[in-house]
Design a protein around this motif. Sequence first.
Motif, PDB file in Angstrom:
ATOM      1  N   PHE A 258      50.893  42.153  40.079  1.00  0.00           N
ATOM      2  CA  PHE A 258      51.186  40.811  39.555  1.00  0.00           C
ATOM      3  C   PHE A 258      50.044  39.848  39.849  1.00  0.00           C
ATOM      4  CE2 PHE A 258      52.833  36.510  40.270  1.00  0.00           C
ATOM      5  CZ  PHE A 258      53.414  36.252  39.030  1.00  0.00           C
ATOM      6  N   VAL A 259      49.495  39.913  41.057  1.00  0.00           N
ATOM      7  CA  VAL A 259      48.407  39.008  41.439  1.00  0.00           C
ATOM      8  C   VAL A 259      47.169  39.289  40.599  1.00  0.00           C
ATOM      9  CG1 VAL A 259      46.806  38.432  43.311  1.00  0.00           C
ATOM     10  CG2 VAL A 259      49.244  38.569  43.762  1.00  0.00           C
ATOM     11  N   TYR A 260      46.880  40.578  40.370  1.00  0.00           N
ATOM     12  CA  TYR A 260      45.713  40.924  39.557  1.00  0.00           C
ATOM     13  C   TYR A 260      45.861  40.395  38.129  1.00  0.00           C
ATOM     14  CZ  TYR A 260      42.401  43.752  42.168  1.00  0.00           C
ATOM     15  OH  TYR A 260      41.417  44.159  43.023  1.00  0.00           O
ATOM     16  N   VAL A 261      46.996  40.700  37.499  1.00  0.00           N
ATOM     17  CA  VAL A 261      47.214  40.256  36.124  1.00  0.00           C
ATOM     18  C   VAL A 261      47.266  38.734  36.055  1.00  0.00           C
ATOM     19  CG1 VAL A 261      48.846  40.247  34.205  1.00  0.00           C
ATOM     20  CG2 VAL A 261      48.360  42.371  35.411  1.00  0.00           C
ATOM     21  N   GLY A 262      48.000  38.119  36.994  1.00  0.00           N
ATOM     22  CA  GLY A 262      48.117  36.672  36.990  1.00  0.00           C
ATOM     23  C   GLY A 262      46.786  35.979  37.196  1.00  0.00           C
ATOM     24  N   GLY A 263      45.990  36.489  38.144  1.00  0.00           N
ATOM     25  CA  GLY A 263      44.695  35.868  38.401  1.00  0.00           C
ATOM     26  C   GLY A 263      43.771  35.930  37.203  1.00  0.00           C
ATOM     27  N   PHE A 264      43.732  37.092  36.562  1.00  0.00           N
ATOM     28  CA  PHE A 264      42.829  37.253  35.421  1.00  0.00           C
ATOM     29  C   PHE A 264      43.331  36.496  34.195  1.00  0.00           C
ATOM     30  CE2 PHE A 264      41.133  39.641  31.744  1.00  0.00           C
ATOM     31  CZ  PHE A 264      39.775  39.556  32.040  1.00  0.00           C
ATOM     32  N   ALA A 265      44.636  36.639  33.897  1.00  0.00           N
ATOM     33  CA  ALA A 265      45.184  36.065  32.661  1.00  0.00           C
ATOM     34  C   ALA A 265      45.452  34.571  32.759  1.00  0.00           C
ATOM     35  CB  ALA A 265      46.475  36.801  32.281  1.00  0.00           C
ATOM     36  N   LEU A 266      45.839  34.089  33.950  1.00  0.00           N
ATOM     37  CA  LEU A 266      46.243  32.696  34.091  1.00  0.00           C
ATOM     38  C   LEU A 266      45.167  31.792  34.688  1.00  0.00           C
ATOM     39  CD1 LEU A 266      49.891  33.233  35.401  1.00  0.00           C
ATOM     40  CD2 LEU A 266      49.109  32.932  33.042  1.00  0.00           C
TER      41      LEU A 266
ATOM     42  N   LEU B 273      38.018  18.123  32.914  1.00  0.00           N
ATOM     43  CA  LEU B 273      37.195  18.885  33.842  1.00  0.00           C
ATOM     44  C   LEU B 273      37.800  19.058  35.237  1.00  0.00           C
ATOM     45  CD1 LEU B 273      34.541  20.376  33.727  1.00  0.00           C
ATOM     46  CD2 LEU B 273      33.392  18.335  34.564  1.00  0.00           C
ATOM     47  N   PRO B 274      38.447  18.032  35.839  1.00  0.00           N
ATOM     48  CA  PRO B 274      39.001  18.239  37.190  1.00  0.00           C
ATOM     49  C   PRO B 274      39.963  19.410  37.290  1.00  0.00           C
ATOM     50  CG  PRO B 274      38.959  15.915  36.656  1.00  0.00           C
ATOM     51  CD  PRO B 274      38.595  16.644  35.388  1.00  0.00           C
ATOM     52  N   LEU B 275      40.587  19.797  36.183  1.00  0.00           N
ATOM     53  CA  LEU B 275      41.464  20.964  36.205  1.00  0.00           C
ATOM     54  C   LEU B 275      40.684  22.237  35.898  1.00  0.00           C
ATOM     55  CD1 LEU B 275      44.226  22.372  36.227  1.00  0.00           C
ATOM     56  CD2 LEU B 275      44.451  21.764  33.811  1.00  0.00           C
ATOM     57  N   ALA B 276      39.941  22.229  34.821  1.00  0.00           N
ATOM     58  CA  ALA B 276      39.297  23.454  34.343  1.00  0.00           C
ATOM     59  C   ALA B 276      38.250  23.982  35.308  1.00  0.00           C
ATOM     60  CB  ALA B 276      38.678  23.205  32.968  1.00  0.00           C
ATOM     61  N   ASP B 277      37.531  23.108  36.000  1.00  0.00           N
ATOM     62  CA  ASP B 277      36.429  23.592  36.835  1.00  0.00           C
ATOM     63  C   ASP B 277      36.896  24.205  38.145  1.00  0.00           C
ATOM     64  OD1 ASP B 277      37.182  21.380  38.270  1.00  0.00           O
ATOM     65  OD2 ASP B 277      35.176  20.543  38.472  1.00  0.00           O
ATOM     66  N   LYS B 278      38.206  24.173  38.409  1.00  0.00           N
ATOM     67  CA  LYS B 278      38.727  24.764  39.645  1.00  0.00           C
ATOM     68  C   LYS B 278      39.421  26.106  39.412  1.00  0.00           C
ATOM     69  CE  LYS B 278      39.337  20.317  41.956  1.00  0.00           C
ATOM     70  NZ  LYS B 278      38.575  19.574  40.958  1.00  0.00           N
ATOM     71  N   LEU B 279      39.644  26.484  38.165  1.00  0.00           N
ATOM     72  CA  LEU B 279      40.398  27.707  37.882  1.00  0.00           C
ATOM     73  C   LEU B 279      39.658  28.950  38.345  1.00  0.00           C
ATOM     74  CD1 LEU B 279      41.923  26.933  34.358  1.00  0.00           C
ATOM     75  CD2 LEU B 279      43.008  26.769  36.600  1.00  0.00           C
ATOM     76  N   HIS B 280      38.355  28.984  38.170  1.00  0.00           N
ATOM     77  CA  HIS B 280      37.608  30.177  38.582  1.00  0.00           C
ATOM     78  C   HIS B 280      37.615  30.309  40.104  1.00  0.00           C
ATOM     79  CE1 HIS B 280      34.871  33.476  37.626  1.00  0.00           C
ATOM     80  NE2 HIS B 280      34.215  33.164  38.734  1.00  0.00           N
ATOM     81  N   ALA B 281      37.540  29.188  40.798  1.00  0.00           N
ATOM     82  CA  ALA B 281      37.606  29.244  42.264  1.00  0.00           C
ATOM     83  C   ALA B 281      38.960  29.771  42.729  1.00  0.00           C
ATOM     84  CB  ALA B 281      37.340  27.859  42.855  1.00  0.00           C
ATOM     85  N   LEU B 282      40.037  29.351  42.065  1.00  0.00           N
ATOM     86  CA  LEU B 282      41.366  29.870  42.398  1.00  0.00           C
ATOM     87  C   LEU B 282      41.464  31.355  42.087  1.00  0.00           C
ATOM     88  CD1 LEU B 282      43.599  26.928  41.108  1.00  0.00           C
ATOM     89  CD2 LEU B 282      43.067  27.509  43.484  1.00  0.00           C
ATOM     90  N   PHE B 283      40.796  31.801  41.022  1.00  0.00           N
ATOM     91  CA  PHE B 283      40.759  33.218  40.694  1.00  0.00           C
ATOM     92  C   PHE B 283      40.148  34.026  41.837  1.00  0.00           C
ATOM     93  CE2 PHE B 283      37.826  36.518  39.093  1.00  0.00           C
ATOM     94  CZ  PHE B 283      38.755  37.478  38.710  1.00  0.00           C
TER      95      PHE B 283
ATOM     96  N   LEU C  51      40.490  33.472  44.924  1.00  0.00           N
ATOM     97  CA  LEU C  51      41.500  33.643  45.968  1.00  0.00           C
ATOM     98  C   LEU C  51      42.477  34.761  45.609  1.00  0.00           C
ATOM     99  CD1 LEU C  51      42.226  29.916  46.896  1.00  0.00           C
ATOM    100  CD2 LEU C  51      40.540  31.505  47.867  1.00  0.00           C
ATOM    101  N   THR C  52      42.842  34.863  44.326  1.00  0.00           N
ATOM    102  CA  THR C  52      43.695  35.992  43.918  1.00  0.00           C
ATOM    103  C   THR C  52      42.940  37.306  44.046  1.00  0.00           C
ATOM    104  OG1 THR C  52      43.079  35.891  41.554  1.00  0.00           O
ATOM    105  CG2 THR C  52      44.909  34.498  42.292  1.00  0.00           C
ATOM    106  N   SER C  53      41.614  37.251  43.906  1.00  0.00           N
ATOM    107  CA  SER C  53      40.797  38.457  44.050  1.00  0.00           C
ATOM    108  C   SER C  53      40.633  38.858  45.512  1.00  0.00           C
ATOM    109  CB  SER C  53      39.415  38.238  43.418  1.00  0.00           C
ATOM    110  OG  SER C  53      39.526  37.993  42.035  1.00  0.00           O
ATOM    111  N   THR C  54      41.069  38.004  46.413  1.00  0.00           N
ATOM    112  CA  THR C  54      41.122  38.340  47.835  1.00  0.00           C
ATOM    113  C   THR C  54      42.502  38.892  48.200  1.00  0.00           C
ATOM    114  OG1 THR C  54      39.570  36.539  48.305  1.00  0.00           O
ATOM    115  CG2 THR C  54      40.767  37.466  50.169  1.00  0.00           C
ATOM    116  N   ALA C  55      43.549  38.222  47.737  1.00  0.00           N
ATOM    117  CA  ALA C  55      44.913  38.621  48.101  1.00  0.00           C
ATOM    118  C   ALA C  55      45.310  39.941  47.444  1.00  0.00           C
ATOM    119  CB  ALA C  55      45.893  37.518  47.702  1.00  0.00           C
ATOM    120  N   GLY C  56      45.002  40.113  46.152  1.00  0.00           N
ATOM    121  CA  GLY C  56      45.419  41.314  45.433  1.00  0.00           C
ATOM    122  C   GLY C  56      44.937  42.608  46.065  1.00  0.00           C
ATOM    123  N   PRO C  57      43.627  42.751  46.326  1.00  0.00           N
ATOM    124  CA  PRO C  57      43.148  43.984  46.952  1.00  0.00           C
ATOM    125  C   PRO C  57      43.764  44.256  48.322  1.00  0.00           C
ATOM    126  CG  PRO C  57      41.325  42.803  45.968  1.00  0.00           C
ATOM    127  CD  PRO C  57      42.513  41.891  45.884  1.00  0.00           C
ATOM    128  N   GLN C  58      43.956  43.202  49.122  1.00  0.00           N
ATOM    129  CA  GLN C  58      44.528  43.437  50.448  1.00  0.00           C
ATOM    130  C   GLN C  58      45.971  43.923  50.347  1.00  0.00           C
ATOM    131  OE1 GLN C  58      43.238  43.782  53.238  1.00  0.00           O
ATOM    132  NE2 GLN C  58      45.048  43.857  54.543  1.00  0.00           N
TER     133      GLN C  58
END
Length: 257
Positions: free
Chosen positions: A179-187, A201-211, A213-220
């Motif tokens: 779920f974290v992998y799909v959610g991080g990539f798709a959302l 911009l204040p919203l859009a420029d932070k989405l990749h940074a949040l991605f 974090l999902t790329s840290t949680a998902g693998p663990q």
Amino acid sequence: MDGYWGTPTATADFCEPNYAHTRYIAEFLNALSSVPIALLGVVGLFHCAEQRLGAEQYICYALIGVIGVGSVAFHTTLLRGPQVLDELPMLWVIVSFWYALAQSHAHRTGKRFPLAARAALLGYASASSVVYFTYGFEPFLASYAGSIVVLVVMCVRTALFGALRSTDQARRLLLGAGFVYVGGFALLWVPGELFCASVPLPLADKLHALFHLTSTAGPQMLLTGLALSKHHGERIAAVPHWRFGGLPAVVRGDKAV
């Protein structure tokens, strides 16, 4: 602001404004959010050695560490060399997760993972690397997205219909990782690129940074679930661990709760 690293040579430039915070870091939030990925790789290797989790987990954590270092360097400089160090290991780590899933199942069933299957995984990763250098980012992105889909299907299939069926905690971790992998990539990743020009911009420029974090949680979550499955029947537990910032990690032996 003039950037310390000069004109970007990378083939991708994400939504975050370049050099908005300091002239030494092109994409400050994206670089900062990549640090946990690098730390996960380093801490994971140490944890593997301490808990004796197997060669497949060593490989996964080592590649995660490479991705983290590459991602920090790429978003700091926006140069082509660090970009390759970030992007190419992303595909290899997904293939290493395939291998870890198969190896965990083989260990539980008492079978040996076939040499031909290992060669096929290596061949796929090598062929995708050739595609990356030959045809550029878009075909690579398609290959990466397809690889994630396969990984998620493997997680769901293993959790619900495979050898993990009787291991409730491992099943929850595997499903959560998918779920974290799909959610991080798709959302996060995809909207961050598609709507960069149209969303404030204040919203859009932070989405990749949040991605990141999902790329840290998902693998663990994934690797912890696989370790629980592989060593099921031993004295083992998965608990929130300070080394991983509160993410679950496997503890074996006398320290297992």
